[in-house]
Design an enzyme around this catalytic site. Structure first.
Site, PDB file in Angstrom:
ATOM      1  N   GLU A 187      48.968 -30.768  57.872  1.00  0.00           N
ATOM      2  CA  GLU A 187      47.656 -30.129  57.785  1.00  0.00           C
ATOM      3  C   GLU A 187      46.936 -30.525  56.486  1.00  0.00           C
ATOM      4  OE1 GLU A 187      45.739 -28.811  59.758  1.00  0.00           O
ATOM      5  OE2 GLU A 187      44.349 -27.600  58.588  1.00  0.00           O
ATOM      6  N   LYS A 199      43.295 -32.340  56.485  1.00  0.00           N
ATOM      7  CA  LYS A 199      42.120 -31.782  55.792  1.00  0.00           C
ATOM      8  C   LYS A 199      41.503 -32.822  54.875  1.00  0.00           C
ATOM      9  CE  LYS A 199      41.244 -29.077  57.609  1.00  0.00           C
ATOM     10  NZ  LYS A 199      41.931 -28.490  58.699  1.00  0.00           N
ATOM     11  N   TRP A 242      26.128 -35.357  69.831  1.00  0.00           N
ATOM     12  CA  TRP A 242      27.272 -36.152  69.371  1.00  0.00           C
ATOM     13  C   TRP A 242      27.341 -37.276  70.402  1.00  0.00           C
ATOM     14  CZ3 TRP A 242      32.084 -37.786  71.154  1.00  0.00           C
ATOM     15  CH2 TRP A 242      32.988 -38.199  70.176  1.00  0.00           C
ATOM     16  N   HIS A 246      62.929 -43.455  55.415  1.00  0.00           N
ATOM     17  CA  HIS A 246      62.980 -44.328  56.585  1.00  0.00           C
ATOM     18  C   HIS A 246      61.694 -45.149  56.710  1.00  0.00           C
ATOM     19  CE1 HIS A 246      66.699 -42.444  57.790  1.00  0.00           C
ATOM     20  NE2 HIS A 246      66.130 -41.268  57.533  1.00  0.00           N
ATOM     21  N   ARG A 274      28.376 -28.562  66.291  1.00  0.00           N
ATOM     22  CA  ARG A 274      28.932 -29.139  67.510  1.00  0.00           C
ATOM     23  C   ARG A 274      28.691 -30.640  67.612  1.00  0.00           C
ATOM     24  NH1 ARG A 274      30.270 -25.300  71.138  1.00  0.00           N
ATOM     25  NH2 ARG A 274      30.372 -26.903  72.731  1.00  0.00           N
ATOM     26  N   ASN A 292      25.418 -31.714  77.593  1.00  0.00           N
ATOM     27  CA  ASN A 292      26.636 -31.867  76.794  1.00  0.00           C
ATOM     28  C   ASN A 292      27.713 -32.336  77.753  1.00  0.00           C
ATOM     29  OD1 ASN A 292      28.845 -31.634  75.095  1.00  0.00           O
ATOM     30  ND2 ASN A 292      29.011 -29.403  75.345  1.00  0.00           N
ATOM     31  N   GLY A 293      28.380 -33.457  77.452  1.00  0.00           N
ATOM     32  CA  GLY A 293      29.442 -33.945  78.334  1.00  0.00           C
ATOM     33  C   GLY A 293      29.148 -35.353  78.805  1.00  0.00           C
ATOM     34  N   LYS A 319      32.761 -29.989  65.781  1.00  0.00           N
ATOM     35  CA  LYS A 319      33.663 -28.839  65.671  1.00  0.00           C
ATOM     36  C   LYS A 319      34.474 -28.623  66.948  1.00  0.00           C
ATOM     37  CE  LYS A 319      35.202 -24.987  63.831  1.00  0.00           C
ATOM     38  NZ  LYS A 319      36.291 -25.187  62.853  1.00  0.00           N
ATOM     39  N   GLU A 378      39.781 -35.717  56.886  1.00  0.00           N
ATOM     40  CA  GLU A 378      38.568 -35.450  57.662  1.00  0.00           C
ATOM     41  C   GLU A 378      37.366 -35.121  56.797  1.00  0.00           C
ATOM     42  OE1 GLU A 378      38.586 -32.282  60.571  1.00  0.00           O
ATOM     43  OE2 GLU A 378      39.867 -31.052  59.319  1.00  0.00           O
ATOM     44  N   CYS A 427      28.088 -31.769  72.257  1.00  0.00           N
ATOM     45  CA  CYS A 427      26.726 -31.533  71.797  1.00  0.00           C
ATOM     46  C   CYS A 427      26.477 -30.027  71.876  1.00  0.00           C
ATOM     47  CB  CYS A 427      25.750 -32.252  72.699  1.00  0.00           C
ATOM     48  SG  CYS A 427      26.172 -33.982  72.937  1.00  0.00           S
TER      49      CYS A 427
HETATM   50  O1  M6R Z   1      39.009 -25.469  68.757  1.00  0.00           O
HETATM   51  P1  M6R Z   1      40.390 -26.039  68.642  1.00  0.00           P
HETATM   52  O2  M6R Z   1      41.267 -25.269  67.718  1.00  0.00           O
HETATM   53  O3  M6R Z   1      41.046 -26.276  69.963  1.00  0.00           O
HETATM   54  O4  M6R Z   1      40.175 -27.460  67.973  1.00  0.00           O
HETATM   55  C1  M6R Z   1      41.241 -28.337  67.790  1.00  0.00           C
HETATM   56  C2  M6R Z   1      40.879 -29.469  66.871  1.00  0.00           C
HETATM   57  O5  M6R Z   1      39.795 -30.194  67.367  1.00  0.00           O
HETATM   58  C3  M6R Z   1      40.523 -28.966  65.457  1.00  0.00           C
HETATM   59  O6  M6R Z   1      41.559 -28.217  64.895  1.00  0.00           O
HETATM   60  C4  M6R Z   1      40.210 -30.162  64.532  1.00  0.00           C
HETATM   61  O7  M6R Z   1      41.362 -30.930  64.330  1.00  0.00           O
HETATM   62  C5  M6R Z   1      39.629 -29.688  63.214  1.00  0.00           C
HETATM   63  N1  M6R Z   1      38.528 -30.513  62.843  1.00  0.00           N
HETATM   64  C6  M6R Z   1      40.609 -29.727  62.097  1.00  0.00           C
HETATM   65  O8  M6R Z   1      40.063 -29.304  60.902  1.00  0.00           O
END
Ligand code: M6R
Length: 614
Positions: free
Chosen positions: A489, A493, A76, A512, A28, A102-103, A609, A496, A2
Site C-alpha cells: 500500500e 500511494k 475519462w 530472491h 471520477r 459513462n462506459g 476514483k 499514484e 466518467c
Molecule cells: O472503489 P474501490 O475500493 O473498489 O476501488 C479500488 C481501486 O480502484 C482503488 O483502491 C485504487 O487503487 C485507489 N486509487 C488507490 O488509492
C-alpha cells in the site's frame, strides 16, 4: 469512469447547479468536461478539454444561463483523445438530442459503420455519438421520443450509464439508462436530478432512487418513471442516504487526501465502536447474515478486490486466518474473474470496495455467486451496486472519500475485517469471550495512537524524510506478515500521487531478486511492528544496510529503530492492528513527496476514483 449529471428545474437556471455537480463528480474523470442545456432555442453546448474550471471559464459571463433543463459530463477518455471535440455531450446531426455517457458501447464500430453507410457524418471519435444518431434517426422517422430512446438503447451493447436530453412539443424531456456503471436519481417538488454518484444528489435531497441494470428512467419535476428496455414500468423505491453534504467538502485542508488522512481516527470509531459488545467479547452487525448459525458452517473465505481495497483484503486474510482459523484466499478481482476459479466447500466470497462500483470487483463477486458461494461485501457506499447485490454487507462508514488516492477507506476496511474476523472467531469458538474482550480493548485504545501519528511532531518528522528523499531513484517498501500488505500500500500511494517508482515487497522475498536494486540512491522503507516476526524483519534490515542501503523505519520495534538511518516511531499496539498505525506515516510520506514535486494530489494523472470499466 466518467461523471454524468442531469437536471430539470421548475424555475431558475440549471447551468450553475450542473457545474457545481460536475465539481463534485470530477474525481471520477477529469480530462475534459461539457454541458448541454435546452431552452426555447433548442440545445446549446459548451465543451472543453481539461478540468472543469476550463469549462467554467467558457461559461463565465452567463453563457447558457436561463435554461431549465440540462446535462453535464466530466470525462475519462476511452474512445478518442481528450479534446474539445471528443468531450461530451454529443448530439445527432439535427442537434435534437444531446447525450452524456459513462462506459463503453462495445458494438459502436459496427453501428458507426452502419450509420456512416446511411449518410451520417460523425463529428467525434467517441463511441457515444452513435447513440445520439440512433435516437435522431428514429425521431426523423416520426417515432415518439420515449420510444426512440428505448429502441436505440436496445441496439447498443456494452457497459454504460447515459443521460439523454431532448424535447417534445416544446417540453424538455430527460432520460437516463444504466447497464453497468452507477446511476442514481432524485426528485423534489421543484426539480429532478440524475448523477453518477449520490454526492451530486444529496445537496438536493437524501431520498435517492438507485437505477438498476436494464432500467431506463424518465425524470419529471417531482416524479421519476422507471421502465425496462421493453417499456414495462418497474417500481424502484427511494432509499435514504445518510451522508452529510458538508462531508464532501475539503474543510480547511488544502487537499481532500490530507483531510481524509486526518479523519482516520474518527473513521476507526465510526466503523467499529457502535458494533462492539464488550461484555460478550464480540461484535454485532446491524445487517443480516452474521449470526453464529450462518457463520459456523463457513469452510473458506475467498476475497476479491482491486488496488488499495485488495491490500486491505490481504490484511483481512491474515486476520481471518489468524484469529478465526478459517482458510482464506485473496485475489485481484480482475484475475479471479478470468482464471476459471474452483470454489470448494461452503465458501464465503467477500468483495472489498470503497465505491461498491468497481467493474472487476462486481464481476468477480457475481462469478463467485454463480459458482455457489455465499456473497458478502465490505463497502463504503450504501446503496452502491455491491451493497445491493451482496447477500451480507458490512458498511465501513468512512464517509465520502473524494481524493483519488484511497486512505481513510483503507483504514475502515481493515477495521471492518478485524471486526469480521472477531465475529467469525466468536461464532466458531476459536476466540473465547476473554480473548474477544482483549481484541475489543485493543481497538478501543487505538484511536489516541492514531491521533498521535497525526500530531505535529510525527507529521514534521515525515515531512523531513520526504524532503531528504524526494529525489530518490526509487523506493522499496518492505514488510513481513500482516505488514507486508502495508508495504504494498505504501508503494501504491507513492506511485499514484507522486509518480515515483516504488515497489512493495515481502521482506523475506528480498534476497530472491530485489536486493539487487539496493544502493545509496534507492530509499528503503522498512515496516516493523512488535510481534513474532520482529527479529526476522531486523535481519532483513541488516541485510539492506550491509549493501549500502539507507533505511527509513516505520514501526514500533525499538531494535529496528536503532538500526535505521531515519525513523518514525509508531506507538505500540497489537500486531493485528499495527497496519492501521503503520500506514499513516506512509500516507503522509507520499502526500509530502507529491506536494514537494508539485503534483496534482487529489487528481493524479491518468487515474479516476471509481474504475467502472474493465
Ligand atoms: O472503489 P474501490 O475500493 O473498489 O476501488 C479500488 C481501486 O480502484 C482503488 O483502491 C485504487 O487503487 C485507489 N486509487 C488507490 O488509492
Amino acid at each position: 469512469m466518467c461523471g454524468i449529471i442531469g437536471t430539470l428545474l421548475a424555475e431558475g437556471s440549471v447551468v450553475e447547479g450542473i457545474l457545481e455537480g460536475l465539481r463534485l463528480l470530477e474525481y471520477r474523470g477529469y480530462d475534459s468536461a461539457g454541458v448541454a442545456v435546452l431552452d426555447k432555442k433548442g440545445i446549446s453546448i459548451r465543451r472543453k478539454a481539461g478540468r472543469i474550471e476550463h469549462l467554467a471559464a467558457a461559461l463565465a459571463g452567463g453563457a447558457l444561463s436561463g435554461a431549465k433543463a440540462g446535462i453535464g459530463h466530466t470525462r475519462w477518455a476511452t474512445h478518442g483523445a481528450p479534446s474539445d471535440t471528443n468531450a461530451h455531450p454529443h448530439t445527432d446531426t439535427e442537434g435534437r438530442v444531446a447525450i452524456v455517457h459513462n462506459g463503453i458501447f462495445e458494438n459502436y464500430a459496427e453501428l458507426r459503420a452502419e450509420l456512416s453507410t446511411a449518410g451520417v457524418v460523425f463529428k467525434s471519435e467517441t463511441d457515444t455519438e452513435v447513440l445520439a444518431h440512433l435516437i435522431g434517426r428514429e425521431l426523423a422517422r416520426g417515432v415518439e421520443l420515449g420510444a426512440a430512446v428505448l429502441h436505440s438503447l436496445r441496439r447498443v451493447k456494452g457497459y454504460y450509464a447515459v443521460a439523454v436530453l431532448s424535447q417534445d412539443h416544446d417540453q424538455p424531456r430527460l432520460f437516463c439508462a444504466r447497464s453497468g456503471p452507477p446511476l442514481a436519481v432524485a426528485v423534489t417538488k421543484t426539480g429532478a436530478y440524475l448523477a453518477s454518484d449520490v454526492l451530486a444528489l444529496i445537496p438536493h435531497t437524501r431520498e435517492i432512487v438507485f437505477i438498476e441494470d436494464g432500467d431506463v428512467a424518465e425524470l419529471e419535476i417531482g416524479k421519476v418513471t422507471v421502465r425496462n428496455l421493453d417499456g414495462k414500468v418497474i417500481d424502484r423505491k427511494a432509499r435514504r442516504v445518510e451522508w452529510d453534504p458538508e462531508e464532501a467538502g475539503k474543510g480547511t485542508y488544502p487537499h481532500y487526501m490530507l483531510k481524509e488522512i486526518h479523519e482516520q481516527p474518527d473513521v476507526l470509531a465510526r466503523t467499529a465502536f457502535d458494533r462492539i459488545r464488550e461484555a460478550k467479547g464480540d461484535v454485532e452487525f446491524d445487517t443480516a447474515g452474521w449470526d453464529d448459525t450462518e457463520l459456523k458452517t463457513i469452510e473458506r473465505v475467498e476475497i476479491m478486490a482491486c488496488g488499495t481495497a485488495l491490500h486491505a483484503g490481504y490484511i483481512a486474510r491474515y486476520l481471518i486466518e489468524g484469529l478465526a482459523r478459517v482458510p482464506v484466499e485473496c485475489d485481484y478481482a480482475s484475475e479471479f474473474r478470468y482464471r476459471d476459479p474452483v470454489l470448494a466447500g461452503n465458501t464465503m466470497a467477500l468483495a472489498i470496495s470503497q465505491s461498491g462500483e468497481t467493474a472487476d470487483t462486481l464481476a468477480a463477486l457475481r462469478l463467485a455467486k454463480e459458482l455457489g458461494a455465499h456473497t458478502a461485501a465490505i463497502c463504503n457506499v450504501n446503496g452502491s451496486t455491491l451493497v445491493r447485490e451482496a447477500q451480507r454487507v458490512i458498511l465501513t462508514n468512512a464517509g465520502p472519500e473524494i481524493g483519488v488516492a484511497s486512505t481513510k477507506a483503507f483504514v475502515a476496511q481493515i477495521t471492518a475485517a478485524y471486526l469480521l474476523a472477531l465475529r467469525i472467531g466468536r461464532a466458531r469458538g476459536t476466540i473465547s469471550k476473554e480473548q474477544g474482550q482483549e481484541l475489543v480493548d485493543e481497538l478501543r485504545v487505538l484511536r489516541p495512537k492514531m491521533e498521535q501519528l497525526l500530531g505535529e511532531t510525527a507529521v514534521k518528522a515525515v515531512r523531513g524524510i520526504a524532503e531528504r528523499h524526494q529525489n530518490a531513484k526509487g523506493f522499496l517498501f518492505l514488510g513481513r506478515g500482516i505488514n507486508f500488505p502495508v508495504a504494498l500500500e505504501g508503494a501504491l500511494k507513492l506511485k499514484e500521487i507522486s509518480y515515483v517508482h516504488a515497489e512493495g515487497y515481502a521482506a523475506g522475498e528480498m534476497k530472491h531478486g530485489p536486493i539487487a536494486l539496493i544502493e545509496p540512491s534507492m530509499s528503503i522503507v522498512a515496516l516493523n511492528a512488535i510481534g513474532p516476526l520482529a527479529d526476522k524483519m531486523r535481519s532483513n534490515i541488516e541485510q539492506v544496510r550491509a549493501r549500502g542501503g539507507k533505511v527509513i523505519l516505520i514501526g514500533s520495534d525499538e531494535g529496528s529503530v536503532q538500526l535505521a538511518d531515519e525513523h518514525v516511531k509508531v506507538p505500540e499496539c497489537s500486531e493485528w492492528l499495527s497496519p492501521i498505525l503503520n500506514v499513516i506515516p506512509l500516507q503522509l510520506l507520499s502526500y509530502s513527496i507529491a506536494l514537494l514535486k508539485g503534483c496534482d494530489i487529489d487528481k493524479p494523472r491518468n487515474l479516476a476514483k471509481s474504475v467502472t470499466v474493465e
